[in-house]
Design a protein around this motif. Sequence first.
Motif, PDB file in Angstrom:
ATOM      1  N   TYR A 121      30.643 -30.910  10.643  1.00 24.19           N
ATOM      2  CA  TYR A 121      29.992 -30.435   9.424  1.00 24.19           C
ATOM      3  C   TYR A 121      30.860 -29.444   8.672  1.00 24.19           C
ATOM      4  O   TYR A 121      31.055 -29.553   7.467  1.00 24.19           O
ATOM      5  CB  TYR A 121      28.630 -29.817   9.759  1.00 24.19           C
ATOM      6  CG  TYR A 121      27.661 -30.859  10.229  1.00 24.19           C
ATOM      7  CD1 TYR A 121      26.978 -31.654   9.314  1.00 24.19           C
ATOM      8  CD2 TYR A 121      27.455 -31.091  11.586  1.00 24.19           C
ATOM      9  CE1 TYR A 121      26.097 -32.642   9.743  1.00 24.19           C
ATOM     10  CE2 TYR A 121      26.591 -32.076  12.011  1.00 24.19           C
ATOM     11  CZ  TYR A 121      25.914 -32.840  11.096  1.00 24.19           C
ATOM     12  OH  TYR A 121      25.064 -33.820  11.520  1.00 24.19           O
ATOM     13  N   TYR A 122      31.378 -28.434   9.405  1.00 27.29           N
ATOM     14  CA  TYR A 122      32.119 -27.447   8.618  1.00 27.29           C
ATOM     15  C   TYR A 122      33.498 -27.951   8.214  1.00 27.29           C
ATOM     16  O   TYR A 122      34.048 -27.502   7.224  1.00 27.29           O
ATOM     17  CB  TYR A 122      32.117 -26.050   9.253  1.00 27.29           C
ATOM     18  CG  TYR A 122      32.657 -25.900  10.651  1.00 27.29           C
ATOM     19  CD1 TYR A 122      34.022 -25.861  10.904  1.00 27.29           C
ATOM     20  CD2 TYR A 122      31.788 -25.718  11.729  1.00 27.29           C
ATOM     21  CE1 TYR A 122      34.506 -25.673  12.188  1.00 27.29           C
ATOM     22  CE2 TYR A 122      32.271 -25.533  13.012  1.00 27.29           C
ATOM     23  CZ  TYR A 122      33.630 -25.518  13.241  1.00 27.29           C
ATOM     24  OH  TYR A 122      34.121 -25.326  14.500  1.00 27.29           O
ATOM     25  N   LEU A 172      31.931 -17.064   5.049  1.00 31.77           N
ATOM     26  CA  LEU A 172      30.481 -17.228   5.127  1.00 31.77           C
ATOM     27  C   LEU A 172      30.073 -18.626   4.671  1.00 31.77           C
ATOM     28  O   LEU A 172      29.228 -19.275   5.281  1.00 31.77           O
ATOM     29  CB  LEU A 172      29.796 -16.162   4.273  1.00 31.77           C
ATOM     30  CG  LEU A 172      28.273 -16.323   4.120  1.00 31.77           C
ATOM     31  CD1 LEU A 172      27.588 -16.288   5.468  1.00 31.77           C
ATOM     32  CD2 LEU A 172      27.708 -15.234   3.215  1.00 31.77           C
ATOM     33  N   PHE A 173      30.730 -19.109   3.607  1.00 27.20           N
ATOM     34  CA  PHE A 173      30.423 -20.462   3.124  1.00 27.20           C
ATOM     35  C   PHE A 173      30.666 -21.496   4.229  1.00 27.20           C
ATOM     36  O   PHE A 173      29.878 -22.419   4.428  1.00 27.20           O
ATOM     37  CB  PHE A 173      31.284 -20.775   1.893  1.00 27.20           C
ATOM     38  CG  PHE A 173      31.326 -22.228   1.541  1.00 27.20           C
ATOM     39  CD1 PHE A 173      30.212 -22.868   1.014  1.00 27.20           C
ATOM     40  CD2 PHE A 173      32.485 -22.980   1.740  1.00 27.20           C
ATOM     41  CE1 PHE A 173      30.249 -24.213   0.688  1.00 27.20           C
ATOM     42  CE2 PHE A 173      32.519 -24.328   1.427  1.00 27.20           C
ATOM     43  CZ  PHE A 173      31.402 -24.954   0.894  1.00 27.20           C
ATOM     44  N   VAL A 174      31.748 -21.317   4.973  1.00 33.68           N
ATOM     45  CA  VAL A 174      32.065 -22.288   6.030  1.00 33.68           C
ATOM     46  C   VAL A 174      31.083 -22.164   7.194  1.00 33.68           C
ATOM     47  O   VAL A 174      30.671 -23.156   7.783  1.00 33.68           O
ATOM     48  CB  VAL A 174      33.516 -22.101   6.527  1.00 33.68           C
ATOM     49  CG1 VAL A 174      33.816 -23.069   7.673  1.00 33.68           C
ATOM     50  CG2 VAL A 174      34.490 -22.302   5.397  1.00 33.68           C
ATOM     51  N   ALA A 175      30.723 -20.927   7.502  1.00 37.42           N
ATOM     52  CA  ALA A 175      30.017 -20.705   8.758  1.00 37.42           C
ATOM     53  C   ALA A 175      28.541 -20.358   8.599  1.00 37.42           C
ATOM     54  O   ALA A 175      27.891 -20.044   9.588  1.00 37.42           O
ATOM     55  CB  ALA A 175      30.712 -19.592   9.538  1.00 37.42           C
ATOM     56  N   PHE A 176      27.999 -20.395   7.397  1.00 42.08           N
ATOM     57  CA  PHE A 176      26.613 -19.960   7.169  1.00 42.08           C
ATOM     58  C   PHE A 176      25.691 -20.556   8.250  1.00 42.08           C
ATOM     59  O   PHE A 176      25.579 -21.776   8.379  1.00 42.08           O
ATOM     60  CB  PHE A 176      26.177 -20.378   5.772  1.00 42.08           C
ATOM     61  CG  PHE A 176      24.788 -19.929   5.397  1.00 42.08           C
ATOM     62  CD1 PHE A 176      24.368 -18.627   5.673  1.00 42.08           C
ATOM     63  CD2 PHE A 176      23.901 -20.798   4.793  1.00 42.08           C
ATOM     64  CE1 PHE A 176      23.095 -18.205   5.333  1.00 42.08           C
ATOM     65  CE2 PHE A 176      22.618 -20.387   4.458  1.00 42.08           C
ATOM     66  CZ  PHE A 176      22.220 -19.088   4.730  1.00 42.08           C
ATOM     67  N   PHE A 177      25.074 -19.693   9.044  1.00 43.53           N
ATOM     68  CA  PHE A 177      24.519 -20.165  10.317  1.00 43.53           C
ATOM     69  C   PHE A 177      23.405 -21.211  10.239  1.00 43.53           C
ATOM     70  O   PHE A 177      23.329 -22.069  11.120  1.00 43.53           O
ATOM     71  CB  PHE A 177      24.127 -18.993  11.219  1.00 43.53           C
ATOM     72  CG  PHE A 177      22.897 -18.229  10.797  1.00 43.53           C
ATOM     73  CD1 PHE A 177      22.985 -17.203   9.888  1.00 43.53           C
ATOM     74  CD2 PHE A 177      21.658 -18.536  11.333  1.00 43.53           C
ATOM     75  CE1 PHE A 177      21.863 -16.491   9.501  1.00 43.53           C
ATOM     76  CE2 PHE A 177      20.524 -17.839  10.957  1.00 43.53           C
ATOM     77  CZ  PHE A 177      20.631 -16.815  10.033  1.00 43.53           C
ATOM     78  N   GLY A 231      24.426 -29.375   9.324  1.00 39.51           N
ATOM     79  CA  GLY A 231      24.323 -29.604   7.901  1.00 39.51           C
ATOM     80  C   GLY A 231      23.108 -28.916   7.314  1.00 39.51           C
ATOM     81  O   GLY A 231      22.471 -28.128   8.000  1.00 39.51           O
ATOM     82  N   PRO A 232      22.738 -29.165   6.119  1.00 42.69           N
ATOM     83  CA  PRO A 232      23.383 -30.120   5.211  1.00 42.69           C
ATOM     84  C   PRO A 232      24.790 -29.665   4.781  1.00 42.69           C
ATOM     85  O   PRO A 232      25.092 -28.481   4.834  1.00 42.69           O
ATOM     86  CB  PRO A 232      22.439 -30.142   4.003  1.00 42.69           C
ATOM     87  CG  PRO A 232      21.727 -28.836   4.052  1.00 42.69           C
ATOM     88  CD  PRO A 232      21.605 -28.482   5.490  1.00 42.69           C
ATOM     89  N   ILE A 233      25.593 -30.624   4.361  1.00 39.33           N
ATOM     90  CA  ILE A 233      26.943 -30.322   3.905  1.00 39.33           C
ATOM     91  C   ILE A 233      26.844 -29.903   2.433  1.00 39.33           C
ATOM     92  O   ILE A 233      26.427 -30.686   1.592  1.00 39.33           O
ATOM     93  CB  ILE A 233      27.842 -31.571   4.044  1.00 39.33           C
ATOM     94  CG1 ILE A 233      27.849 -32.039   5.513  1.00 39.33           C
ATOM     95  CG2 ILE A 233      29.244 -31.277   3.541  1.00 39.33           C
ATOM     96  CD1 ILE A 233      28.420 -33.427   5.710  1.00 39.33           C
ATOM     97  N   SER A 234      27.199 -28.655   2.204  1.00 41.09           N
ATOM     98  CA  SER A 234      27.037 -28.149   0.838  1.00 41.09           C
ATOM     99  C   SER A 234      28.368 -28.124   0.099  1.00 41.09           C
ATOM    100  O   SER A 234      29.433 -28.193   0.707  1.00 41.09           O
ATOM    101  CB  SER A 234      26.487 -26.722   0.866  1.00 41.09           C
ATOM    102  OG  SER A 234      25.250 -26.708   1.502  1.00 41.09           O
ATOM    103  N   ARG A 235      28.258 -27.994  -1.218  1.00 39.15           N
ATOM    104  CA  ARG A 235      29.463 -27.789  -2.027  1.00 39.15           C
ATOM    105  C   ARG A 235      29.578 -26.307  -2.333  1.00 39.15           C
ATOM    106  O   ARG A 235      28.578 -25.624  -2.523  1.00 39.15           O
ATOM    107  CB  ARG A 235      29.354 -28.550  -3.352  1.00 39.15           C
ATOM    108  CG  ARG A 235      29.347 -30.038  -3.189  1.00 39.15           C
ATOM    109  CD  ARG A 235      29.404 -30.639  -4.579  1.00 39.15           C
ATOM    110  NE  ARG A 235      29.389 -32.086  -4.507  1.00 39.15           N
ATOM    111  CZ  ARG A 235      28.266 -32.800  -4.425  1.00 39.15           C
ATOM    112  NH1 ARG A 235      27.107 -32.178  -4.385  1.00 39.15           N
ATOM    113  NH2 ARG A 235      28.312 -34.115  -4.371  1.00 39.15           N
TER     114      ARG A 235
END
Lengths: 74, 613, 512
Positions: free
Chosen positions: C132-133, C160-165, C171-175
């Motif tokens: 996911y990340y 934080l964007f990569v690892a937001f817990f 996921g979900p996979i965000s932009r």
Amino acid sequence: MEELIALLSEICPSIDFENETDLVDRERIDSFELVAIVSTLMDHYEIELDVEDLLPENFNSAEAIYRLIESRRG
Amino acid sequence: MSAKKWLVCFVLTLLVLILSLGAFNWAVDPFGLFGDRFMNWYAYDMTQNPRSSKIAWLDAHHDEYDSYIIGCSSTSSYPTEALNRYFDARFFNMIMYGADMYDVECESRYIIENYECKNLVVNVYIDNGLHYDQESDEMTYSQHAKTEGSNLLSYYLRYLYAKPKYAIDKLMSASSDTYLKQSFDAFNPQDGTYDKRARDVEHISDTESYLEAYPVFGNYPTIHPVMTHIDDTVGSLARIKALCDQHEVNLVVVCAPVYYEYFHCFRREDVRRFYSEIAAVTPFWDFSMSSVSYEMRYFYDQTHFRNCVGDMALARIFSDHTVYVPEDFGVLVTPGNAEAHIDAIYQSGPAEETDVSAVVPTLLYHSISPEGDNGNGMVVSPETFEQQIAALSAGGYTAVSLEQVQDYVRSGEPLPEKPILITFDDGYQDNYTYAFPVLKKYHMQATVFVIGVQVGNKTYKGTDYPITPHLTDRQMKTMAASGLISFQTHSYDMHQSSAYEEGRARIDMLQFEGEDEQAYIDLLKSDLKAADEQIAGISGKEPIALAYPRGAYSELAATVVAQSGIAVTFTTEPGANVVLKGVPQSLYGMHRRFVYEKTTPEQLLSYCSVARG
Amino acid sequence: MSFTSFPFLLLVLGTLVLYYTVPGKAQWFVLLAASYVFYLWASPILGLYPIAITLITYLAALRLSALNARKGSMDKARLKRHKRAMCALTLLSCFGLLFALKYLDGVLVTVGALTGQKFTPLSLVVPMGISYYIFQSCGYVIDAYRGKYPVERNFGKYALFVAFFPQMVQGPISRYRDLGPQLSAARRPDAVFLRDGIQLVLWGLFKKLVIADRAAAVVGTVIDDYSAYSGGIILFAVIFYCIQLYGDFSGGIDIARGVAELFGIEMPENFRRPLFATSIADFWRRWHITLGGWMRDYVFYPLSFSRPFSALGRFARKHLHGAAGKILPTSAVTFIVYFFIGIWHGSDPKYIFFGLWNGVLITAALLLEPVFARIAKAVHLDRECALFRAFRMVRTALIVLIGRYITRAETFLGALDMLSRTVNTFALEPFADGTLLKLGLTAQDYIVLGVSLLCLLIVEGIQERGVKIRRSLGGKNGFVQWLAMFALTAVVLIYGFWIKGEIATGFIYMQY
């Protein structure tokens, strides 16, 4: 503009291109159709479009598409 | 509702829900950790998790005890009554099924440090060397957090929020609870032992019938255990020993009797090391291997010895000679004799069958009268009776008393060579008129089972219906005084005749269908008490035996009868009786052969010899 | 730390309290700290993976952004080469790592089996959520390459964007353009967000604990020993597997999105009621939407407009007449995308077949669409009528079901065997003779599961009509709102946590 709308309607007959302004954001057209539209535009207007141009804001309405074509032809 | 209000509502709802779920487990308390305030059913709680709920029980009741015996499930076979008598103490049995020495150490430490503890008996079983600190289920096998020193809050929370299955099961079980123990309430909370009331009244006779009941002994499973935890186990024992020394607790370590086939599954070098290391820590009584180990009838199942064997072990420790104890049973092992002892137990073997058991053919008569009867042949004429007794006498048989048989079983007193028992049911006057003189003549002991309410009656009690006259007080006194005849009970009034009773006749000692269990038990007890008082009043001796009316009994009836002090019971099932030294169960449910007018002396002799095998 | 565990609850509560008490500028940092507590909880060493990925993609994006800034001052072709090299290097290292961790063993074993040589598997530990990340951060790098959105210069905020817990494990996979600004924004507690978040978390717990975990018991019992059961029961278990998968995955996503909402952060939807899909393509627009979106933006479009496929397109339009000429290249690309989606699920060869199964059907549907349209017209069939819609839903569900045989079986051949048994040994008797009660669920469990599924279906049916459940509930009177909250909370507490089947399972999609 009319020419464009006619062209688009040929690809997606069920969509009202004159009034819709959320084509991509509300998923009125799917990715297959988007690719079809882009290919047709490139053939018809003899312009080069790139994957980087595939932003929702460029395809949300016939108007936006028209602007995109204009910018490429200019 | 605004979002804010929703949030407040949510928090409150969540709290109320969480609290009510916990409250449910708290109120039903399937593990007895919260005081079991509403159901008060510690027999159930201890069955669910003996480790935890016994500690909860003791926290509230430890002032009732001053001594403890502790160990795995075989620990329950040391009867509390015997422990209390020999140690002059008040024992609680801290048996925990599947306990290893880690459990024993934790619980012992807690008991010694928190309760008054004069004596601590630690029962070591041979398989304690195999496991250490195993918790196979966190709900049913876990120690109390207090004994293990783990976090109390998380411990209580775990049980407060245990899945509701446990509590629901407890509620369901409560609705199907009975007087006798069931799989869900196996313990006596008062002394912590397994409830063996019903277990210990089962009929035990010869090896063949025992094998039928317990086929496991015919095909004993072979395993190859390796004692990987000797050091842990002995380490725990050493710490218990140190603790006892420090707190001046009298520590007694015993190694429990083991069935020989199980014992021989273990590697000799393991056993040697295990026992020598224990001896190095503390002297201990070893009962694990002896002639007892070879006798399957001393065992409930493949790994658990009987309570009567526990009695023998304690009698050995306290040198009580009134109790039968095989000579090779029990040795005090010290570092000095450990090696020799281990060699010796590998030399042990089974006892001779005739040294430990006796065959006792038993005859059943009713009326002895020249008048004959209405056709069923149960009335034997005096002539025939004398012929039969004469034949037995000539055949070398000695009719013995019940007390003699009982002494044989209890303390190993020898019986005459060919013992038989002669019994008369119902207590008819003709027993006095015709049978008594013959018995005197041949010097044969006999037992008469009287129906209490009919004593002295010529008509059915409370009616004018004439019946075969029954013995009177005076006749009974005369007979008893001869020393030949003993009077025992055939119930006081539970052998009624449906022909003469107005309501539902109590023709035997069984519970009526749909009858309230407690009312039935009360009736049974009061009937036995009445019989007891009557017979003691007439013959000067309290009855020790009961012949079940119609030979009919149930597990419940047998249990209540045994609790009322009856040590010998008879049925009307035909067949042999084998009585076994040290096994009082061999006196329960004894078989008898009907003797008829048409029974020839040859038939009688052949029964007696066949019964002898 | 599972989403359904007590430590996770504590983490969320603790983070919430801190998050709303610290000054706005520091709020994002609380989330970052919580995210790493969450990640390092499982294993401190595995925490190096997200840090490494973060660092690589962060630097790459910065560099790409710097190159983009030099647009005017540098030779265009050279700039493009530079950018391409930079982007390719980053993607290669990230996906190379993913490949090494997840696929290398499988490939080695397969190659070994084919060539008769024996490879020792590396048996590397796959850190949770790494797919996911990596997808999320690589999408970010490609966006930076395209230069359409500004990149993040603050390393911490990017981390934080990569690892937001809530999202990092499944996921979900965000932009970045959607999530990034939300993560670093300053917020005050908002009752509406909190309420909606709690509702979504409860709904997710309901789907995961009450539905999926119950269904899982049957699945595990039957499929791991499927040869012992007749066809009817196998089919029953595979249907349960579909239920389990949906409840598990969408439940997990709901919890993640719900938790994010507690912090005032909205994450993209990942599921839109896949049961109501009318075609397999429609299904993939409703199932794991963010993965599909990622594939569309970063695989489908680039491939469609790449030189070879553009050439193919021109060729096809010139030489093939009619629909086929227009959609041939699209179909080819679609096929490739589903191949990737297939292998995204795992390294076992069966996933290639799973990809092919979907790819072939979707491609075939695309190619045959004009034929269908003509047939429909010829027989005067209204393809939008309710009945035909229902038929399409059932047909789609069947196709998905067959695909699930592939993903759940041990191997592809196992799936074929299971399918053939389903058909050849089908019998209805096992449904009446008590077999059902020996599959790991009690009668009570079946009732709970059945009623729960019915509720789920009703709710999704309402949603499918365009109703926003939580919004519309908010407009109802207080008692109705309370009743809904009470019922959901009680069901989750009682049937989710308290009365649980003996088999409790982790989240399936965490492995990916």
